[in-house]
Design a protein around this motif. Structure first.
Motif, mmCIF file in Angstrom:
data_model
loop_
_atom_site.group_PDB
_atom_site.id
_atom_site.type_symbol
_atom_site.label_atom_id
_atom_site.label_comp_id
_atom_site.label_asym_id
_atom_site.label_seq_id
_atom_site.Cartn_x
_atom_site.Cartn_y
_atom_site.Cartn_z
ATOM 1 N N LEU A 160 -3.205 0.615 -3.026
ATOM 2 C CA LEU A 160 -3.328 1.980 -2.518
ATOM 3 C C LEU A 160 -2.941 1.955 -1.052
ATOM 4 C CD1 LEU A 160 -4.283 4.965 -2.568
ATOM 5 C CD2 LEU A 160 -6.541 4.111 -1.911
ATOM 6 N N ILE A 161 -2.003 2.798 -0.675
ATOM 7 C CA ILE A 161 -1.528 2.870 0.699
ATOM 8 C C ILE A 161 -1.748 4.291 1.221
ATOM 9 C CG2 ILE A 161 0.447 2.567 2.241
ATOM 10 C CD1 ILE A 161 -0.450 -0.003 0.797
ATOM 11 N N TYR A 162 -2.335 4.402 2.388
ATOM 12 C CA TYR A 162 -2.449 5.716 3.008
ATOM 13 C C TYR A 162 -2.502 5.557 4.520
ATOM 14 C CZ TYR A 162 -7.494 4.611 3.176
ATOM 15 O OH TYR A 162 -8.713 4.010 3.385
ATOM 16 N N HIS A 163 -1.988 6.561 5.221
ATOM 17 C CA HIS A 163 -2.014 6.522 6.673
ATOM 18 C C HIS A 163 -3.413 6.879 7.165
ATOM 19 C CE1 HIS A 163 2.401 6.624 6.289
ATOM 20 N NE2 HIS A 163 2.390 6.041 7.471
ATOM 21 N N SER A 164 -3.775 6.297 8.267
ATOM 22 C CA SER A 164 -5.088 6.585 8.843
ATOM 23 C C SER A 164 -5.240 8.088 9.039
ATOM 24 C CB SER A 164 -5.243 5.860 10.182
ATOM 25 O OG SER A 164 -5.208 4.471 9.987
ATOM 26 N N HIS A 165 -6.430 8.592 8.793
ATOM 27 C CA HIS A 165 -6.683 10.018 8.758
ATOM 28 C C HIS A 165 -7.760 10.369 9.770
ATOM 29 C CE1 HIS A 165 -9.174 7.700 5.986
ATOM 30 N NE2 HIS A 165 -10.156 8.419 6.478
ATOM 31 N N ASN A 166 -7.791 11.627 10.198
ATOM 32 C CA ASN A 166 -8.837 12.044 11.121
ATOM 33 C C ASN A 166 -9.836 12.986 10.463
ATOM 34 O OD1 ASN A 166 -7.494 14.507 10.996
ATOM 35 N ND2 ASN A 166 -6.464 14.237 12.972
ATOM 36 N N PHE A 208 -1.291 -2.074 12.578
ATOM 37 C CA PHE A 208 -0.605 -1.696 13.819
ATOM 38 C C PHE A 208 0.167 -0.391 13.650
ATOM 39 C CE2 PHE A 208 -1.145 -6.313 14.342
ATOM 40 C CZ PHE A 208 -1.738 -6.342 15.588
ATOM 41 N N LEU A 209 0.484 -0.033 12.410
ATOM 42 C CA LEU A 209 1.184 1.224 12.126
ATOM 43 C C LEU A 209 0.222 2.273 11.575
ATOM 44 C CD1 LEU A 209 4.488 -0.076 10.482
ATOM 45 C CD2 LEU A 209 4.107 0.611 12.847
ATOM 46 N N ASN A 210 -1.074 2.026 11.734
ATOM 47 C CA ASN A 210 -2.108 2.942 11.246
ATOM 48 C C ASN A 210 -2.015 3.183 9.744
ATOM 49 O OD1 ASN A 210 -3.320 3.420 13.820
ATOM 50 N ND2 ASN A 210 -1.634 4.798 14.317
ATOM 51 N N ILE A 211 -1.702 2.123 9.022
ATOM 52 C CA ILE A 211 -1.609 2.205 7.573
ATOM 53 C C ILE A 211 -2.760 1.419 6.947
ATOM 54 C CG2 ILE A 211 -0.218 1.610 5.532
ATOM 55 C CD1 ILE A 211 2.263 1.871 7.341
ATOM 56 N N GLU A 212 -3.488 2.066 6.057
ATOM 57 C CA GLU A 212 -4.604 1.429 5.364
ATOM 58 C C GLU A 212 -4.137 0.952 3.985
ATOM 59 O OE1 GLU A 212 -7.589 0.991 6.676
ATOM 60 O OE2 GLU A 212 -7.215 2.132 8.521
ATOM 61 N N TYR A 230 10.755 3.477 6.210
ATOM 62 C CA TYR A 230 10.040 3.160 4.973
ATOM 63 C C TYR A 230 9.929 1.651 4.783
ATOM 64 C CZ TYR A 230 9.157 2.338 0.044
ATOM 65 O OH TYR A 230 8.637 1.869 -1.137
ATOM 66 N N TRP A 231 11.041 0.944 4.959
ATOM 67 C CA TRP A 231 11.006 -0.502 4.750
ATOM 68 C C TRP A 231 10.241 -1.218 5.860
ATOM 69 C CZ3 TRP A 231 11.374 -2.533 0.301
ATOM 70 C CH2 TRP A 231 12.131 -1.900 -0.691
ATOM 71 N N ALA A 232 10.201 -0.610 7.051
ATOM 72 C CA ALA A 232 9.357 -1.169 8.106
ATOM 73 C C ALA A 232 7.892 -1.101 7.678
ATOM 74 C CB ALA A 232 9.565 -0.402 9.411
ATOM 75 N N LYS A 233 7.525 0.004 7.034
ATOM 76 C CA LYS A 233 6.157 0.148 6.524
ATOM 77 C C LYS A 233 5.885 -0.894 5.435
ATOM 78 C CE LYS A 233 5.063 3.301 3.442
ATOM 79 N NZ LYS A 233 4.738 4.589 2.783
ATOM 80 N N VAL A 234 6.846 -1.039 4.514
ATOM 81 C CA VAL A 234 6.670 -2.015 3.426
ATOM 82 C C VAL A 234 6.484 -3.421 3.979
ATOM 83 C CG1 VAL A 234 7.818 -3.139 1.465
ATOM 84 C CG2 VAL A 234 7.913 -0.637 1.701
ATOM 85 N N TYR A 235 7.331 -3.800 4.928
ATOM 86 C CA TYR A 235 7.243 -5.161 5.464
ATOM 87 C C TYR A 235 6.002 -5.360 6.339
ATOM 88 C CZ TYR A 235 11.625 -6.758 3.531
ATOM 89 O OH TYR A 235 12.610 -7.159 2.658
ATOM 90 N N SER A 236 5.517 -4.275 6.959
ATOM 91 C CA SER A 236 4.269 -4.398 7.717
ATOM 92 C C SER A 236 3.115 -4.709 6.772
ATOM 93 C CB SER A 236 3.984 -3.105 8.494
ATOM 94 O OG SER A 236 3.490 -2.077 7.644
ATOM 95 N N ILE A 237 3.164 -4.126 5.574
ATOM 96 C CA ILE A 237 2.144 -4.416 4.564
ATOM 97 C C ILE A 237 2.344 -5.826 4.015
ATOM 98 C CG2 ILE A 237 1.267 -3.721 2.294
ATOM 99 C CD1 ILE A 237 2.239 -0.830 3.106
ATOM 100 N N TYR A 238 3.593 -6.168 3.772
ATOM 101 C CA TYR A 238 3.949 -7.479 3.228
ATOM 102 C C TYR A 238 3.434 -8.609 4.127
ATOM 103 C CZ TYR A 238 6.924 -11.085 1.089
ATOM 104 O OH TYR A 238 7.383 -12.213 0.449
ATOM 105 N N PHE A 239 3.581 -8.413 5.450
ATOM 106 C CA PHE A 239 3.174 -9.458 6.394
ATOM 107 C C PHE A 239 1.760 -9.244 6.948
ATOM 108 C CE2 PHE A 239 7.876 -9.771 6.729
ATOM 109 C CZ PHE A 239 8.001 -11.107 6.352
#
Length: 403
Positions: A142-148, A364-368, A350-359
């Motif tokens: 499950l991937i979601y951006h940090s929320h307020n 750092f990209l506010n992705i949970e 999009y792929w920057a997000k994928v690779y941030s999750i991969y590594f």
């Protein structure tokens, strides 16, 4: 007693995800809701044992139509078979957390017609992006951006204008029944005007555009109340593997009029980059706002179409020549080239997000990220996270939960 919320789930031949979702939803400790399964599978034997276990649960309603109907008709039947004051439309691989009932109670108290929310995205374990393995496909996550947790009113018409400017290629924060919550009264107004809840070729876009003109009080919640799922057999799953386009003339899941009334400004290919704008145009016509079609950004639609399907370039050149003048073709190509650069940047992000999750650097990209083997499991984890945070959370979302 009439339920507060109807969760309607049209389905066909996808019992593994459907049963997992419904089992989880029936765990809610409440009688304020109902689940309506509208099944158009050829053979419903795989679900019969499951249904027997919940035979005496009034919250579960199951309807099976053995005769083939279109996707929109199956969805229409699901809503007609529901009775809640508010309706949420889910796919059979999606999800919604139990705290949504508190949000719907708030909607009723404040006479809110519709609510959209920031979604989480869950890829089932079997989901694969073309030429990618499990981890790079984000399968089982499950991937979601940090929320307020903000909850605020939005002007639906302004949202529609933004949607048109972006080619109606994806849904933004406007009214929506699919992955959103809408009052029965608002849905009935749309049906009274157009004869249907889905005035277009596909349910999600056509209902969203149509509802804009009837939802007078629309809110957006900056929290992943609803989970958008992607399983291997879903449209999203087929799209990831580039198996989501088929022949134009024979589309048994579309109404006949969709093919007959296809706009001459769209290539004759059944792909997301054509059916979403087509559905939006159809909805605008049926609600009496065909004049707004002039705001639709066709060069962006064409750019997205070519970016996703470069193999159609030769056919597209012919399409342009037959549809537009030489001067218009030249101007459109300039715009397409400009949009192509924007699309390339979007794909890079999009792929920057994928690779941030991969590594493992997604924070750092506010992705949970939450790992889970099914929607049921991921909903349980997200619900638990909400309960842990509600004691200290002071956002609008937690204020509603604690009121």
């Amino acid at each position: 007693m009439r339920p507060l919320l109807s969760i309607v789930i049209p389905s066909k031949n996808r019992y593994s995800t459907l049963i997992n979702l419904v089992q989880k939803l029936l765990d809610w400790n409440s009688s304020d809701y109902e689940i309506v399964i509208q099944d158009n599978s050829e053979d419903n034997a795989p679900i019969k044992d499951f249904l027997i276990n919940y035979n005496n649960d009034p919250r579960l309603k199951y309807f099976h139509n053995l005769n083939h109907v279109t996707v929109c008709q199956n969805s229409e039947d699901a809503i007609d078979n529901s009775s809640g004051e508010y309706v949420c439309f889910l796919g059979d691989d999606d999800g919604i957390i139990k705290q949504s009932l508190d949000i719907v109670k708030w909607m009723k108290k404040h006479e809110v017609d519709s609510l959209n929310c920031k979604q989480g995205s869950y890829c089932w374990p079997e989901y694969r992006y073309k030429n990618c393995g499990k981890k790079k496909s984000l399968a089982g996550m499950l991937i979601y951006h940090s929320h307020n947790g903000d909850l605020y009113q939005q002007d639906a018409i302004s949202g529609l204008n933004s949607l048109l400017e972006n080619g109606c290629l994806t849904l933004n924060g406007i009214t929506r029944l699919y992955h959103g919550i809408v009052s029965r009264e608002t849905l009935n107004l749309l049906k009274a005007k157009t004869g249907t809840y889905f005035p277009g070729s596909i349910a999600d876009m056509s209902s969203a555009v149509g509802l804009v003109f009837f939802a007078k009080k629309h809110y957006y919640l900056n929290f992943p109340l609803i989970i958008s799922g992607a399983s291997g057999s879903s449209y999203a799953g087929k799209g990831a593997k580039k198996n989501n386009h088929t022949a134009f003339e024979h589309q048994p899941w579309f109404a006949k009029e969709t093919i007959e009334e296809w706009s001459d400004k769209l290539p004759k290919r059944i792909v997301g980059q054509t059916v979403w704008p087509d559905a939006a145009m159809s909805a605008l016509k049926k609600v009496g706002h065909a004049d707004l079609i002039s705001k639709l950004n066709f060069p962006l639609i064409y750019a997205e179409y070519l970016s996703e399907f470069p193999e159609f370039t030769e056919d597209f050149e012919l399409f342009l020549q037959l549809r537009y003048s030489v001067e218009e073709v030249q101007a459109i190509k300039v715009q397409i080239n400009s949009y192509m650069k924007r699309i390339a940047r979007s794909k890079w992000r999009y792929w920057a997000k994928v690779y941030s999750i991969y590594f493992g650097i997604n924070k750092f990209l506010n992705i949970e990220r939450l790992d889970a083997n099914s929607v049921g499991e991921v909903l349980t984890k997200l619900e638990s996270k909400v309960e842990n945070e509600r004691k200290t959370g002071n956002s609008h979302f937690y204020q509603v939960l604690n009121s």
